[in-house]
Design a protein around this motif. Structure first.
Motif, PDB file in Angstrom:
ATOM      1  N   THR A  26      16.639  -7.360 -37.182  1.00 59.37           N
ATOM      2  CA  THR A  26      17.718  -6.713 -37.940  1.00 59.37           C
ATOM      3  C   THR A  26      18.376  -7.717 -38.884  1.00 59.37           C
ATOM      4  OG1 THR A  26      19.310  -7.174 -36.160  1.00 59.37           O
ATOM      5  CG2 THR A  26      18.205  -5.026 -36.124  1.00 59.37           C
ATOM      6  N   PRO A  27      17.707  -8.122 -39.960  1.00 60.32           N
ATOM      7  CA  PRO A  27      18.299  -9.109 -40.875  1.00 60.32           C
ATOM      8  C   PRO A  27      19.544  -8.560 -41.565  1.00 60.32           C
ATOM      9  CG  PRO A  27      16.299  -8.170 -41.812  1.00 60.32           C
ATOM     10  CD  PRO A  27      16.380  -7.678 -40.399  1.00 60.32           C
ATOM     11  N   ARG A  28      20.538  -9.412 -41.712  1.00 58.96           N
ATOM     12  CA  ARG A  28      21.807  -9.011 -42.337  1.00 58.96           C
ATOM     13  C   ARG A  28      21.765  -9.167 -43.851  1.00 58.96           C
ATOM     14  NH1 ARG A  28      25.679  -6.870 -44.186  1.00 58.96           N
ATOM     15  NH2 ARG A  28      27.828  -6.931 -43.403  1.00 58.96           N
ATOM     16  N   LYS A  29      21.086 -10.211 -44.327  1.00 62.73           N
ATOM     17  CA  LYS A  29      21.079 -10.555 -45.750  1.00 62.73           C
ATOM     18  C   LYS A  29      19.681 -11.008 -46.136  1.00 62.73           C
ATOM     19  CE  LYS A  29      23.753 -13.367 -49.035  1.00 62.73           C
ATOM     20  NZ  LYS A  29      22.608 -13.849 -49.831  1.00 62.73           N
ATOM     21  N   GLN A  30      19.220 -10.610 -47.301  1.00 64.00           N
ATOM     22  CA  GLN A  30      17.909 -11.041 -47.769  1.00 64.00           C
ATOM     23  C   GLN A  30      17.925 -12.544 -48.057  1.00 64.00           C
ATOM     24  OE1 GLN A  30      16.419  -8.809 -51.088  1.00 64.00           O
ATOM     25  NE2 GLN A  30      14.522  -9.987 -51.239  1.00 64.00           N
ATOM     26  N   LEU A 178      25.312  -7.075 -36.773  1.00 67.49           N
ATOM     27  CA  LEU A 178      26.049  -6.494 -35.662  1.00 67.49           C
ATOM     28  C   LEU A 178      26.646  -5.180 -36.159  1.00 67.49           C
ATOM     29  CD1 LEU A 178      28.212  -9.303 -33.979  1.00 67.49           C
ATOM     30  CD2 LEU A 178      26.393  -7.985 -32.907  1.00 67.49           C
ATOM     31  N   PRO A 179      26.626  -4.114 -35.353  1.00 66.01           N
ATOM     32  CA  PRO A 179      27.345  -2.906 -35.752  1.00 66.01           C
ATOM     33  C   PRO A 179      28.787  -3.246 -36.095  1.00 66.01           C
ATOM     34  CG  PRO A 179      26.020  -2.506 -33.797  1.00 66.01           C
ATOM     35  CD  PRO A 179      25.949  -3.979 -34.052  1.00 66.01           C
ATOM     36  N   LEU A 180      29.315  -2.643 -37.149  1.00 68.04           N
ATOM     37  CA  LEU A 180      30.641  -3.027 -37.647  1.00 68.04           C
ATOM     38  C   LEU A 180      31.727  -2.884 -36.591  1.00 68.04           C
ATOM     39  CD1 LEU A 180      30.559  -1.557 -41.280  1.00 68.04           C
ATOM     40  CD2 LEU A 180      30.131  -3.903 -40.512  1.00 68.04           C
ATOM     41  N   GLY A 181      31.620  -1.840 -35.775  1.00 63.59           N
ATOM     42  CA  GLY A 181      32.610  -1.657 -34.722  1.00 63.59           C
ATOM     43  C   GLY A 181      32.554  -2.766 -33.691  1.00 63.59           C
ATOM     44  N   LEU A 182      31.346  -3.173 -33.332  1.00 63.67           N
ATOM     45  CA  LEU A 182      31.181  -4.265 -32.366  1.00 63.67           C
ATOM     46  C   LEU A 182      31.644  -5.586 -32.963  1.00 63.67           C
ATOM     47  CD1 LEU A 182      30.183  -5.264 -29.633  1.00 63.67           C
ATOM     48  CD2 LEU A 182      27.872  -5.419 -30.613  1.00 63.67           C
ATOM     49  N   PRO A 193      28.724 -13.591 -36.642  1.00 64.99           N
ATOM     50  CA  PRO A 193      27.974 -13.995 -37.841  1.00 64.99           C
ATOM     51  C   PRO A 193      28.648 -13.575 -39.149  1.00 64.99           C
ATOM     52  CG  PRO A 193      26.459 -13.199 -36.167  1.00 64.99           C
ATOM     53  CD  PRO A 193      27.841 -12.925 -35.640  1.00 64.99           C
ATOM     54  N   ASP A 194      29.162 -12.354 -39.213  1.00 65.55           N
ATOM     55  CA  ASP A 194      29.817 -11.912 -40.453  1.00 65.55           C
ATOM     56  C   ASP A 194      31.067 -12.729 -40.743  1.00 65.55           C
ATOM     57  OD1 ASP A 194      27.894 -10.025 -40.906  1.00 65.55           O
ATOM     58  OD2 ASP A 194      29.259  -8.304 -40.922  1.00 65.55           O
ATOM     59  N   MET A 195      31.799 -13.095 -39.696  1.00 64.57           N
ATOM     60  CA  MET A 195      33.003 -13.907 -39.898  1.00 64.57           C
ATOM     61  C   MET A 195      32.631 -15.295 -40.408  1.00 64.57           C
ATOM     62  SD  MET A 195      35.937 -15.005 -37.144  1.00 64.57           S
ATOM     63  CE  MET A 195      37.009 -16.407 -37.486  1.00 64.57           C
TER      64      MET A 195
END
Length: 262
Positions: A26-30, A178-182, A193-195
């Motif tokens: 599940t890659p987040r960014k290319q 990661l699902p946005l809610g999680l 990771p997003d943070m």
């Protein structure tokens, strides 16, 4: 626990493999760079740093904790707290120290020259979490050893902390969704990771934010928290403007980066 090396290595390899599978699934960014080339150099740096520690450090964290325990040096060796409470407090205080150290390495120009090699990776993935200049690794180890003697960190606590720190660094550098809610639930307490991706943006105000490695509360408390990158996670450019060529990602060039001004 006389020899924790096998335990730490086992956790390191397990987390590395799990995060790599997660990124692949599940890659987040290319990615923008050749992954095999980056991994070869980033992982090669781990081996080089391990060699430097063995050659240039007279004492490492676990040995320092053994000495502190045997000689009753440091705060927790005097307080006689329950082992579980001492373990929790040690992990929290050491994580706060890592946050403050990270902040200082961004604020002081000479230290930033060392630390910027970590930020010069042009993609961010699980291997970026292990990419630090050997001089920074040595300085960090000396700081950790000093804290162990001041706090009286137990051998078990330092092994647990090092496992947590390495695992969280690989987790929050992962290029995985990661699902946005999680993500919203987790980042109230730990760095996701997003943070952390915000911290690797080429935009300066984003580079100098989100300094936490494990616990996210420090960034909120000390007002260094930034929720999202200005351009969004799909378009955020990773790295620093100074080193943007493929050659800059080669191991010998990475080692020379603190001494170069392009």
């Amino acid at each position: 626990m006389q020899n924790p090396d096998f335990i730490r290595l086992s956790f390191f390899l397990a987390v590395l493999v799990l995060c790599a599978i997660w990124e692949w699934a599940t890659p987040r960014k290319q990615l923008t760079q050749n992954k095999a080339y980056r991994w070869m150099n980033n992982l090669g740096l781990i081996a080089f740093n391990s060699l430097c520690l063995s050659l240039f450090m007279p004492i490492l964290a676990f040995e320092a904790a053994l000495q502190a325990s045997q000689q009753s040096i440091g705060l927790f060796n005097w307080l006689n707290l329950p082992w579980w409470l001492e373990l929790i407090l040690c992990v929290i205080l050491l994580d706060l120290a890592i946050y403050l150290q990270h902040l200082v390495f961004h604020r002081i120009p000479l230290l930033w020259r060392l630390h910027r090699m970590h930020h010069a990776d042009q993609d961010i993935d699980v291997t970026t979490g292990t990419r630090f200049h050997p001089i920074e690794i040595l300085l960090s180890m000396w700081i950790k050893v000093a804290l162990i003697f001041v706090l009286g960190v137990s051998p078990v606590a330092i092994v647990v902390f090092e496992i947590v720190l390495n695992a969280s660094a690989m987790f929050n550098h992962s290029n995985a969704k990661l699902p946005l809610g999680l993500d919203a639930a987790l980042r109230r307490w730990i760095v996701t990771p997003d943070m952390h991706r915000v911290h690797h943006s080429v935009i300066v105000k984003e580079t100098h934010s989100n300094f936490g490695f494990f616990l996210s509360v420090w960034d909120r408390w000390f007002k260094t928290y930034r929720a999202q990158p200005e351009l969004g996670h799909d378009k955020v450019q990773i790295g620093i403007p100074l080193f943007q060529t493929e050659k800059d990602q080669r191991l010998d060039q990475m080692l020379a980066q603190p001494f170069r001004n392009k």
